[in-house]
Write a protein that holds these residues in place. Structure first.
Motif, PDB file in Angstrom:
ATOM      1  N   ASP A  99       7.460   4.456  -8.659  1.00  0.00           N
ATOM      2  CA  ASP A  99       6.105   3.954  -8.423  1.00  0.00           C
ATOM      3  C   ASP A  99       6.021   3.204  -7.089  1.00  0.00           C
ATOM      4  N   ALA A 100       7.054   2.451  -6.767  1.00  0.00           N
ATOM      5  CA  ALA A 100       7.056   1.645  -5.536  1.00  0.00           C
ATOM      6  C   ALA A 100       7.015   2.534  -4.292  1.00  0.00           C
ATOM      7  N   ILE A 101       7.847   3.584  -4.246  1.00  0.00           N
ATOM      8  CA  ILE A 101       7.866   4.424  -3.042  1.00  0.00           C
ATOM      9  C   ILE A 101       6.619   5.301  -2.963  1.00  0.00           C
ATOM     10  N   ASP A 102       6.045   5.650  -4.109  1.00  0.00           N
ATOM     11  CA  ASP A 102       4.803   6.426  -4.087  1.00  0.00           C
ATOM     12  C   ASP A 102       3.660   5.596  -3.505  1.00  0.00           C
ATOM     13  N   GLU A 103       3.589   4.315  -3.885  1.00  0.00           N
ATOM     14  CA  GLU A 103       2.547   3.451  -3.337  1.00  0.00           C
ATOM     15  C   GLU A 103       2.760   3.221  -1.839  1.00  0.00           C
ATOM     16  N   LEU A 104       3.997   3.092  -1.444  1.00  0.00           N
ATOM     17  CA  LEU A 104       4.309   2.917  -0.019  1.00  0.00           C
ATOM     18  C   LEU A 104       3.903   4.167   0.760  1.00  0.00           C
ATOM     19  N   ALA A 105       4.212   5.344   0.227  1.00  0.00           N
ATOM     20  CA  ALA A 105       3.842   6.599   0.894  1.00  0.00           C
ATOM     21  C   ALA A 105       2.330   6.762   0.953  1.00  0.00           C
ATOM     22  N   LYS A 106       1.636   6.341  -0.089  1.00  0.00           N
ATOM     23  CA  LYS A 106       0.175   6.445  -0.123  1.00  0.00           C
ATOM     24  C   LYS A 106      -0.455   5.572   0.957  1.00  0.00           C
ATOM     25  N   ALA A 107       0.047   4.333   1.070  1.00  0.00           N
ATOM     26  CA  ALA A 107      -0.498   3.421   2.083  1.00  0.00           C
ATOM     27  C   ALA A 107      -0.235   3.945   3.487  1.00  0.00           C
ATOM     28  N   LYS A 108       0.953   4.486   3.707  1.00  0.00           N
ATOM     29  CA  LYS A 108       1.324   4.973   5.037  1.00  0.00           C
ATOM     30  C   LYS A 108       0.566   6.236   5.415  1.00  0.00           C
ATOM     31  N   ALA A 109       0.323   7.107   4.438  1.00  0.00           N
ATOM     32  CA  ALA A 109      -0.292   8.399   4.741  1.00  0.00           C
ATOM     33  C   ALA A 109      -1.803   8.344   4.825  1.00  0.00           C
ATOM     34  N   SER A 110      -2.434   7.499   4.008  1.00  0.00           N
ATOM     35  CA  SER A 110      -3.893   7.565   3.899  1.00  0.00           C
ATOM     36  C   SER A 110      -4.616   6.322   4.375  1.00  0.00           C
ATOM     37  N   GLY A 111      -3.942   5.185   4.402  1.00  0.00           N
ATOM     38  CA  GLY A 111      -4.608   3.952   4.777  1.00  0.00           C
ATOM     39  C   GLY A 111      -5.605   3.487   3.734  1.00  0.00           C
ATOM     40  N   THR A 112      -5.376   3.850   2.456  1.00  0.00           N
ATOM     41  CA  THR A 112      -6.287   3.447   1.383  1.00  0.00           C
ATOM     42  C   THR A 112      -5.643   2.343   0.551  1.00  0.00           C
ATOM     43  N   PRO A 113      -6.450   1.493  -0.097  1.00  0.00           N
ATOM     44  CA  PRO A 113      -5.899   0.398  -0.918  1.00  0.00           C
ATOM     45  C   PRO A 113      -4.986   0.917  -2.020  1.00  0.00           C
ATOM     46  N   ILE A 114      -3.996   0.104  -2.383  1.00  0.00           N
ATOM     47  CA  ILE A 114      -3.018   0.537  -3.382  1.00  0.00           C
ATOM     48  C   ILE A 114      -2.875  -0.534  -4.452  1.00  0.00           C
ATOM     49  N   ASP A 115      -2.059  -0.237  -5.450  1.00  0.00           N
ATOM     50  CA  ASP A 115      -1.765  -1.157  -6.541  1.00  0.00           C
ATOM     51  C   ASP A 115      -0.588  -2.046  -6.115  1.00  0.00           C
ATOM     52  N   PHE A 116      -0.865  -3.294  -5.781  1.00  0.00           N
ATOM     53  CA  PHE A 116       0.173  -4.182  -5.263  1.00  0.00           C
ATOM     54  C   PHE A 116       1.212  -4.540  -6.312  1.00  0.00           C
ATOM     55  N   GLU A 117       0.860  -4.431  -7.573  1.00  0.00           N
ATOM     56  CA  GLU A 117       1.823  -4.755  -8.629  1.00  0.00           C
ATOM     57  C   GLU A 117       3.026  -3.818  -8.595  1.00  0.00           C
ATOM     58  N   LYS A 118       2.777  -2.582  -8.168  1.00  0.00           N
ATOM     59  CA  LYS A 118       3.857  -1.596  -8.195  1.00  0.00           C
ATOM     60  C   LYS A 118       4.895  -1.810  -7.097  1.00  0.00           C
ATOM     61  N   ILE A 119       4.522  -2.521  -6.050  1.00  0.00           N
ATOM     62  CA  ILE A 119       5.487  -2.716  -4.959  1.00  0.00           C
ATOM     63  C   ILE A 119       6.306  -3.981  -5.133  1.00  0.00           C
ATOM     64  N   LYS A 120       6.085  -4.716  -6.252  1.00  0.00           N
ATOM     65  CA  LYS A 120       6.906  -5.903  -6.505  1.00  0.00           C
ATOM     66  C   LYS A 120       8.360  -5.539  -6.763  1.00  0.00           C
ATOM     67  N   TYR A 121       8.598  -4.270  -6.983  1.00  0.00           N
ATOM     68  CA  TYR A 121       9.983  -3.798  -7.175  1.00  0.00           C
ATOM     69  C   TYR A 121      10.860  -4.181  -5.978  1.00  0.00           C
ATOM     70  N   PHE A 122      10.323  -4.063  -4.769  1.00  0.00           N
ATOM     71  CA  PHE A 122      11.105  -4.404  -3.578  1.00  0.00           C
ATOM     72  C   PHE A 122      11.441  -5.898  -3.532  1.00  0.00           C
TER      73      PHE A 122
END
Length: 461
Positions: A99-122
């Motif tokens: 989930d964390a890398i998918d949200e990171l890829a989404k932010a990098k590719a599209s510039g659209t808002p993401i679910d910040f809870e999922k990146i707490k893994y890092f």
């Protein structure tokens, strides 16, 4: 020798000057000949003025001349070779890590808002450092990955490669390959990689669909731009990359586009357009995000962005910066001297049926290779120079003056002598006239006084 007068000075100069036209006008005894030579001299002088004007205008246009030459050498130094896998991260576990890398890829590719809870893994697993995650989970260069690597005379090993963290993952650069003394595929560098396709983790919506590697051939002094300029080698193929070298030397302003006084960067020893743009791009991100992106190679003191700051920056700034910033916006002028490597690629199937049985069964579907070689044992030198130099302009002006009216340096001294003599004689003539006038007035005054005294005497008588 008679006394020189202004008329005699003019006549002497006109008859004896080396400037063409004037002597013929004064020597000619026939009125029509004088008219002819007068008109001819005026016409030629008008043409001369036009030609001089054209030459001066051409000089002020700051035009350049580009020359190409080919230099043959006994040996050629290989450029840097940077290889990136199409996949960013490997051995990703399902669940929080996925989930964390998918949200990171989404932010990098599209510039659209993401679910910040999922990146707490890092934050919980890698102490808030996405860079550490990218180093550990990126493409590793080891004996399993580097199936084989050979130069013309020796073997290259994993420790010959250095990694860099980029926007497309962990890439590897072979920076100092040994030089070659012959052109062609048998005298190049051959590498075969295991791309570990079974460990790919790309998201179907935001990631890469391709399997294989991207390769860029570039100067060892330039940062790689594999994402933008890399050559793709698909899995199951060998890419034969033919390389040519060119040295470019361009003029400084206003003749050319380079600015030798501004060829200084903070984070790179060598100025080049890729280095300048990379530094500008990362500086813009650091300025607006107030932190350093995990793939930034700038050795600045700015702290790495936290995962939350990373995605905020990717969503709000990075996507916009990638679309807006250009080398022109960053004022990245072309360098005055640079080395450019051009490459073309062709493919062959890998492996063939004859050797397939000898290859590890798990690697057959994961192999991608490259063979980098020089097309010829020479390189092109492209050099700009001033189309019209100051020396050339002076020579051209002198040639035009000599061609049309016969003026040379000696003639210029003749004109100077004429002007000095003419001015001197003009002043002397005025002084003589003034002195003569004063003498005449004094004599007249004396006569008048004598007459007056004589008149009084007669009256008295």
């Amino acid at each position: 020798m008679g006394k020189m007068t202004l008329g005699k000075i003019r006549k002497s100069f006109s008859q004896n000057t080396s400037c063409h036209g004037l002597p013929q006008m004064y020597v000619s005894t026939n009125k029509y000949q004088r008219i002819f030579w007068g008109l001819t001299t005026l016409d030629v002088f008008a043409i001369l003025v036009a030609m001089l004007t054209i030459r001066i205008m051409e000089y002020n246009q700051n035009k350049t001349t580009t020359t190409f030459s080919e230099k043959y050498v006994e040996k050629m130094d290989f450029p840097a070779i940077t290889i990136c896998n199409f996949n960013n991260f490997f051995n990703i576990e399902e669940g929080e890590e996925r989930d964390a890398i998918d949200e990171l890829a989404k932010a990098k590719a599209s510039g659209t808002p993401i679910d910040f809870e999922k990146i707490k893994y890092f934050d919980t697993v890698y102490n808030g450092s996405i860079r550490e995650f990218a180093i550990e989970k990126g493409w590793q260069m080891d004996e399993d990955t580097l199936v084989y690597c050979f130069t013309e005379d020796d073997e290259c090993l994993p420790h010959n490669f250095t990694y860099s963290i980029t926007e497309i993952g962990k890439c590897w650069t072979y920076k100092n390959p040994p030089a070659t003394r012959r052109a062609g595929t048998h005298h190049g560098i051959s590498m075969v990689f295991n791309i570990h396709q079974d460990e790919y983790s790309e998201n179907v919506g935001w990631g890469n669909w391709e399997a294989g590697v991207k390769v860029q051939i570039h100067s060892p002094h330039d940062v790689p731009e594999v994402d933008e300029l890399g050559l793709a080698v698909p899995v199951g193929y060998m890419g034969f990359i033919s390389v040519t070298k060119k040295e470019e030397k361009i003029m400084y302003e206003p003749w050319g586009g380079c600015q030798p006084d501004n060829e200084e960067l903070h984070f790179y020893d060598t100025y080049s357009r890729p280095n300048c743009f990379k530094e500008c791009f990362q500086n813009e991100l650091e300025e607006y995000c107030e932190c350093k992106m995990y793939y930034s190679e700038n050795p600045s003191l700015t702290q790495e962005c936290t995962p939350r700051e990373t995605v905020d920056c990717l969503v709000n700034i990075s996507y916009f910066a990638r679309s807006y910033l250009t080398p022109t916006n960053c004022e990245c002028q072309p360098p005055c001297h640079s080395t450019v490597y051009s490459s073309s690629i062709s493919y062959a199937k890998l492996p063939n049926k004859a050797v397939e049985d000898d290859v590890n069964e798990g690697q057959v579907s994961d192999l991608a290779g490259i063979n980098v070689y020089f097309e010829r044992m020479s390189y092109t030198i492209q050099e700009e120079s001033k189309a019209v130099t100051r020396t050339g302009l002076l020579s051209d002006l002198g040639g035009q003056l000599g061609l049309w009216i016969g003026i040379s340096i000696v003639t210029l001294f003749e004109f100077i002598q004429f002007l000095l003599m003419y001015c001197y004689e003009s002043i002397a003539t005025k002084l003589r006239r003034k002195k003569g006038s004063q003498t005449s007035n004094a004599a007249q005054s004396t006569t008048n006084k004598s007459d007056t005294r004589l008149g009084f005497s007669q009256d008295n008588v």
